[in-house]
Design a protein around this motif. Structure first.
Motif, PDB file in Angstrom:
ATOM      1  N   ILE A 163      47.761  46.767  47.999  1.00 43.31           N
ATOM      2  CA  ILE A 163      46.807  46.390  46.959  1.00 43.31           C
ATOM      3  C   ILE A 163      47.138  47.004  45.601  1.00 43.31           C
ATOM      4  N   LYS A 164      47.556  48.241  45.566  1.00 43.02           N
ATOM      5  CA  LYS A 164      47.861  48.868  44.276  1.00 43.02           C
ATOM      6  C   LYS A 164      48.996  48.139  43.563  1.00 43.02           C
ATOM      7  N   ARG A 165      50.033  47.781  44.301  1.00 42.42           N
ATOM      8  CA  ARG A 165      51.171  47.064  43.720  1.00 42.42           C
ATOM      9  C   ARG A 165      50.741  45.709  43.171  1.00 42.42           C
ATOM     10  N   LEU A 166      49.955  44.968  43.952  1.00 41.91           N
ATOM     11  CA  LEU A 166      49.568  43.625  43.544  1.00 41.91           C
ATOM     12  C   LEU A 166      48.584  43.654  42.372  1.00 41.91           C
ATOM     13  N   VAL A 167      47.633  44.555  42.393  1.00 40.43           N
ATOM     14  CA  VAL A 167      46.689  44.670  41.274  1.00 40.43           C
ATOM     15  C   VAL A 167      47.445  45.047  40.005  1.00 40.43           C
ATOM     16  N   HIS A 168      48.344  45.990  40.110  1.00 41.10           N
ATOM     17  CA  HIS A 168      49.143  46.401  38.939  1.00 41.10           C
ATOM     18  C   HIS A 168      49.932  45.209  38.380  1.00 41.10           C
ATOM     19  N   PHE A 169      50.537  44.427  39.263  1.00 45.95           N
ATOM     20  CA  PHE A 169      51.293  43.246  38.838  1.00 45.95           C
ATOM     21  C   PHE A 169      50.402  42.288  38.054  1.00 45.95           C
ATOM     22  N   PHE A 170      49.231  41.967  38.605  1.00 45.34           N
ATOM     23  CA  PHE A 170      48.350  41.012  37.935  1.00 45.34           C
ATOM     24  C   PHE A 170      47.764  41.576  36.636  1.00 45.34           C
ATOM     25  N   GLU A 171      47.528  42.869  36.591  1.00 43.91           N
ATOM     26  CA  GLU A 171      47.082  43.460  35.326  1.00 43.91           C
ATOM     27  C   GLU A 171      48.147  43.274  34.253  1.00 43.91           C
ATOM     28  N   LYS A 172      49.399  43.524  34.596  1.00 47.30           N
ATOM     29  CA  LYS A 172      50.500  43.364  33.642  1.00 47.30           C
ATOM     30  C   LYS A 172      50.720  41.889  33.292  1.00 47.30           C
ATOM     31  N   ALA A 173      50.627  41.008  34.285  1.00 47.24           N
ATOM     32  CA  ALA A 173      50.870  39.580  34.059  1.00 47.24           C
ATOM     33  C   ALA A 173      49.792  38.943  33.191  1.00 47.24           C
ATOM     34  N   THR A 174      48.532  39.343  33.400  1.00 46.18           N
ATOM     35  CA  THR A 174      47.423  38.680  32.708  1.00 46.18           C
ATOM     36  C   THR A 174      46.897  39.447  31.500  1.00 46.18           C
ATOM     37  N   GLY A 175      47.155  40.748  31.454  1.00 52.92           N
ATOM     38  CA  GLY A 175      46.572  41.561  30.393  1.00 52.92           C
ATOM     39  C   GLY A 175      45.120  41.915  30.657  1.00 52.92           C
ATOM     40  N   VAL A 176      44.623  41.637  31.856  1.00 55.27           N
ATOM     41  CA  VAL A 176      43.242  41.932  32.243  1.00 55.27           C
ATOM     42  C   VAL A 176      43.232  43.183  33.108  1.00 55.27           C
ATOM     43  N   THR A 177      42.357  44.117  32.795  1.00 57.46           N
ATOM     44  CA  THR A 177      42.225  45.340  33.583  1.00 57.46           C
ATOM     45  C   THR A 177      41.319  45.078  34.780  1.00 57.46           C
ATOM     46  N   ASP A 190      38.725  51.468  47.144  1.00 55.19           N
ATOM     47  CA  ASP A 190      40.188  51.562  47.204  1.00 55.19           C
ATOM     48  C   ASP A 190      40.809  50.303  47.822  1.00 55.19           C
ATOM     49  N   ASP A 191      39.989  49.472  48.462  1.00 58.72           N
ATOM     50  CA  ASP A 191      40.471  48.284  49.166  1.00 58.72           C
ATOM     51  C   ASP A 191      40.087  46.963  48.501  1.00 58.72           C
ATOM     52  N   PHE A 192      39.437  47.026  47.325  1.00 60.14           N
ATOM     53  CA  PHE A 192      38.970  45.786  46.705  1.00 60.14           C
ATOM     54  C   PHE A 192      38.894  45.933  45.187  1.00 60.14           C
ATOM     55  N   ALA A 193      39.565  45.007  44.492  1.00 62.77           N
ATOM     56  CA  ALA A 193      39.543  44.996  43.029  1.00 62.77           C
ATOM     57  C   ALA A 193      39.394  43.564  42.537  1.00 62.77           C
ATOM     58  N   ILE A 224      41.244  40.786  44.726  1.00 63.79           N
ATOM     59  CA  ILE A 224      42.374  41.229  45.539  1.00 63.79           C
ATOM     60  C   ILE A 224      41.841  42.258  46.538  1.00 63.79           C
ATOM     61  N   GLY A 225      42.067  41.981  47.813  1.00 64.21           N
ATOM     62  CA  GLY A 225      41.591  42.872  48.862  1.00 64.21           C
ATOM     63  C   GLY A 225      42.732  43.335  49.742  1.00 64.21           C
ATOM     64  N   SER A 226      42.620  44.547  50.217  1.00 65.21           N
ATOM     65  CA  SER A 226      43.635  45.042  51.145  1.00 65.21           C
ATOM     66  C   SER A 226      43.399  44.441  52.521  1.00 65.21           C
ATOM     67  N   THR A 227      44.393  44.557  53.387  1.00 66.29           N
ATOM     68  CA  THR A 227      44.252  44.038  54.745  1.00 66.29           C
ATOM     69  C   THR A 227      43.101  44.721  55.485  1.00 66.29           C
ATOM     70  N   ARG A 228      42.732  45.931  55.054  1.00 61.61           N
ATOM     71  CA  ARG A 228      41.620  46.633  55.714  1.00 61.61           C
ATOM     72  C   ARG A 228      40.298  45.883  55.541  1.00 61.61           C
ATOM     73  N   THR A 229      40.171  45.056  54.488  1.00 62.71           N
ATOM     74  CA  THR A 229      38.926  44.301  54.300  1.00 62.71           C
ATOM     75  C   THR A 229      38.782  43.191  55.328  1.00 62.71           C
TER      76      THR A 229
END
Length: 131
Positions: free
Chosen positions: A13-27, A33-36, A47-52
């Motif tokens: 989740i951290k990797r994917l959220v970081h990617f989309f923040e950089k791609a979209t410019g949206v924080t 820790d498992d859902f953003a 974006i949810g982790s597999t734990r969700t």
């Protein structure tokens, strides 16, 4: 009825959220820790982790297995965004191309392999549709 969000399930989740923040410019707004969520004026990308998945039952979703959905973002200038995206990923499927229906489109994959489309309407008809 209104479609308000799409949720991507990921093993990192951290990797994917970081990617989309950089791609979209949206924080992202992190609920746990498992859902953003990346929240815009018209839509939310969750974006949810597999734990969700434990809340929904075994085998409901599988991360990084999508081959049928394209997540699309209307952007101000797809050519400007391309300069930023090609630094974030080497998995550009289609450089900015004007499509027959009047949108200029950039297709790329996120780190989990999900297909993302950034597009800008350029024909009079497409511009009328979105603005």
């Amino acid at each position: 009825m209104n479609l308000v969000s799409i949720r991507i399930i990921t093993a990192d989740i951290k990797r994917l959220v970081h990617f989309f923040e950089k791609a979209t410019g949206v924080t992202a707004k992190w609920s746990t820790d498992d859902f953003a969520e990346l929240i815009t004026s018209s839509f939310t990308l969750a974006i949810g982790s597999t734990r969700t998945l434990a809340f929904f039952g075994e085998g409901v979703a599988q991360p990084a297995a999508n081959k049928s959905i394209i997540i699309e973002f209307l952007v101000e200038n797809v050519d400007d965004d391309y300069r930023r995206i090609k630094v974030l990923t080497t998995d550009v499927v289609q450089k900015p191309t004007t499509m027959p229906w009047g949108n200029r489109s950039l297709l790329f994959r996120d780190p989990d392999g999900n297909l993302i489309n950034f597009f800008t309407p350029v024909s009079a008809e497409a511009i009328k549709k979105f603005f």
